[in-house]
Design a protein around this motif. Sequence first.
Motif, PDB file in Angstrom:
ATOM      1  N   GLU A 164       0.907  -1.238  -0.083  1.00  0.00           N
ATOM      2  CA  GLU A 164       0.035   0.092  -0.060  1.00  0.00           C
ATOM      3  C   GLU A 164       0.849   1.230   0.063  1.00  0.00           C
ATOM      4  O   GLU A 164       0.716   2.216  -0.650  1.00  0.00           O
ATOM      5  CB  GLU A 164      -0.996   0.028   1.100  1.00  0.00           C
ATOM      6  N   ASN A 167       2.193   1.664  -3.529  1.00  0.00           N
ATOM      7  CA  ASN A 167       1.281   2.222  -4.296  1.00  0.00           C
ATOM      8  C   ASN A 167       1.100   3.534  -4.079  1.00  0.00           C
ATOM      9  O   ASN A 167       0.689   4.551  -5.042  1.00  0.00           O
ATOM     10  CB  ASN A 167       0.090   1.486  -4.100  1.00  0.00           C
ATOM     11  N   GLN A 168       1.108   4.082  -2.771  1.00  0.00           N
ATOM     12  CA  GLN A 168       0.651   5.590  -2.627  1.00  0.00           C
ATOM     13  C   GLN A 168       1.914   6.410  -3.169  1.00  0.00           C
ATOM     14  O   GLN A 168       1.873   7.410  -3.545  1.00  0.00           O
ATOM     15  CB  GLN A 168       0.514   5.809  -1.059  1.00  0.00           C
ATOM     16  N   ASP A 171       1.536   6.789  -6.874  1.00  0.00           N
ATOM     17  CA  ASP A 171       0.472   7.585  -7.132  1.00  0.00           C
ATOM     18  C   ASP A 171       0.887   9.203  -6.786  1.00  0.00           C
ATOM     19  O   ASP A 171       0.700  10.277  -7.674  1.00  0.00           O
ATOM     20  CB  ASP A 171      -0.886   7.545  -6.252  1.00  0.00           C
TER      21      ASP A 171
END
Length: 197
Positions: A164, A167-168, A171
């Motif tokens: 996670e 992924n952040q 992004d």
Amino acid sequence: MFKPLIQFVLQHLMQQNSWTAPLLEPYAHKNVCIDFKVSQTTLTILNNGELAVAGESAQADATIHMPPSLAMRLLRQDPLAHSLIKIDGDAALGMAVGKILSAVRWDIEDDLSKVVGDIAAYQVVQISQEKLQRWQSQAKNLGEMLVEYWQEEQPIIAKKTRVEQFNQSVDQLREDTDRLQQRVDKLLAATLPAESQ
């Protein structure tokens, strides 16, 4: 080669689970292909609601796609496994046959009692169920230990929180890149009119 064996097993299961026949009678003379990726079997529904292996030239009215790994999840009664089954063609027929095949149970104790007697069959089934539960528990514990080892000691598998975070970060990098591209575009747009004068 396997068709006579499949036919025998189907007929035996349908006899042990007589509740299935009335549910399949409305679909008499329809064919369902069960696709396991590695092999396919086309079944036909007889007038009495029983399933039989269809002939070689039979065209399937519905096809149920089940990868081999999904069959194992169904045997373990994984509640999410049913959502991964794909049906092509007559969806109502495919769903009816799929529900029946997933609910059919083999009464091992009944078959075994004909060979070794009622008491021995009961004891064999009880011991087998206890052993199976113990093996399942040990397999689950082993799997959990391996996952923890691969996450902590030999990081082959990433933890959910790390995935996670990654992924952040991706992004955030994408958003920063988009903002930078917009600034560059504005600077280029501002310098082009100045150069043309």
